[in-house]
Design an enzyme around this catalytic site. Structure first.
Site, PDB file in Angstrom:
ATOM      1  CG  LEU A 109      -1.897  -1.108   1.422  1.00 10.80           C
ATOM      2  CD1 LEU A 109      -2.704  -0.919   2.699  1.00 10.80           C
ATOM      3  CD2 LEU A 109      -2.826  -1.179   0.214  1.00 10.80           C
ATOM      4  CG  ASP A 110       0.372   4.291  -2.812  1.00  6.34           C
ATOM      5  OD1 ASP A 110       1.157   3.462  -3.299  1.00  6.34           O
ATOM      6  OD2 ASP A 110      -0.545   4.847  -3.443  1.00  6.34           O
ATOM      7  CE  LYS A 111       4.946   9.277   3.177  1.00  8.64           C
ATOM      8  NZ  LYS A 111       5.977  10.311   3.021  1.00  8.64           N
TER       9      LYS A 111
END
Ligand code: URA
Length: 241
Positions: A109-111
Site C-alpha cells: 500500500l502507498d505510504k
C-alpha cells in the site's frame, strides 16, 4: 497456506520462531535443553517436523510453525517495505512475540494508504494472493476530491489503460449520492493503481483505505497500527471471494 513439507533443520526453525540466534540454539542443544518428543536432541543438524513434532526449549513448549500470517492495520506514514532509511516500515509495527525471520508485506500500500496489510514469510501464499491470475479481489474505500460518475464506473469495468499499463476490469461502486466516496475492487496491484485510474479523469484521491483481501475483512476490533495472527479459517477466507 503452504503444503506440508516434512522435517526441517531444528536450529533454523527455533531461531526463526524465537529471538535466539542459531549459535544460541546450538549452545542449548549441547546442554541437552532442546527436546523433541521427549528426547533430548543430539547434533546441530537434527530435524523436526513443525506440523507433527512436540518441541520444548529449556523446558518450555514451542509451537513450531513454519509460516506466520499476520493481519496489520496499517496507519498513514508507514511504508510497506522490509526496511527504509528514513521512515517506519510495516515490520517495525510487529511486536517482538510475533516477529519471525523472513516476514514481508504481501502486497504494497502507498505510504498514505491505510488498512489491511498481510504480513507473511510464506512466499508461495503471498504469490497466490498477489498474482492477477489468482483473481483474489482487494477492496478499497476511496475519498475523492471531485465526484465520480457513471462514465468512470464504466471505464473501470471495461479495463482501463493507464500510461503503458493495461488494467484488468475493476468494480467501482459509488457509496453515497455525492459521488465522493467510492468502493473499488481490484484483482491486481499496480503501482499507485487506484490513484492513477481516478487521475485519468482528473479526480484526486484524498484518502485510501484497504478494507478487505479476498473474503476476509480487516478486523474492525484491530486498532490502527496493531497486528495479530490470522487463524486457519481466516486464511482460507482470504482465498475465497
Ligand atoms: N492503489 C493506490 O493508488 N494506492 C494504494 O496504496 C493501493 C492501490
Amino acid at each position: 497456506m503452504a503444503e506440508r513439507k516434512g522435517p526441517e533443520r531444528l536450529d533454523k526453525l527455533i531461531a526463526a520462531q524465537t529471538s535466539l540466534s542459531r549459535r544460541e540454539v546450538h549452545q542449548l542443544i549441547s546442554r541437552g535443553q532442546v527436546v523433541v518428543n521427549g528426547q533430548a536432541v543430539r547434533g546441530f543438524d537434527a530435524k523436526a517436523d513443525p506440523d507433527l513434532d512436540q518441541v520444548t526449549v529449556s523446558g518450555r513448549p514451542l509451537a513450531l510453525k513454519r509460516y506466520s500470517y499476520l493481519m496489520l492495520h496499517k496507519p498513514r506514514g508507514v511504508v510497506c517495505a522490509t526496511q527504509d532509511r528514513a521512515l517506519p516500515t510495516v515490520l517495525d509495527l510487529v511486536p517482538p512475540p510475533l516477529r519471525r525471520s523472513g516476514l514481508f508485506p504481501a502486497g504494497r500500500l502507498d505510504k498514505d494508504t491505510t488498512g489491511f496489510v498481510l504480513l507473511t514469510n510464506d512466499g508461495a501464499f503471498a504469490h497466490r494472493i498477489l498474482s492477477p491470475k489468482s483473481h483474489v479481489p482487494k477492496v478499497y474505500t476511496a475519498r475523492l476530491d471531485s465526484p465520480a460518475g457513471p462514465e468512470v464506473c464504466q471505464a473501470f469495468a471495461q479495463g482501463m489503460r493507464i500510461g503503458s499499463d493495461q488494467c484488468l476490469p475493476a468494480l467501482l461502486e459509488l457509496v453515497d449520492p455525492s459521488g465522493l466516496v467510492a468502493r473499488v475492487t481490484l484483482r491486481e496491484g499496480m503501482y499507485h493503481q487506484i490513484k492513477r485510474m481516478f487521475g485519468a479523469f482528473g479526480i484526486g484521491v484524498e484518502e485510501l483505505h484497504r478494507d478487505r483481501i479476498g473474503g476476509l475483512d480487516l478486523d474492525p476490533a484491530l486498532p490502527v497500527g496493531n497486528c495479530r495472527e490470522l487463524n486457519r479459517e481466516e486464511l482460507e477466507k482470504i482465498l475465497q471471494e
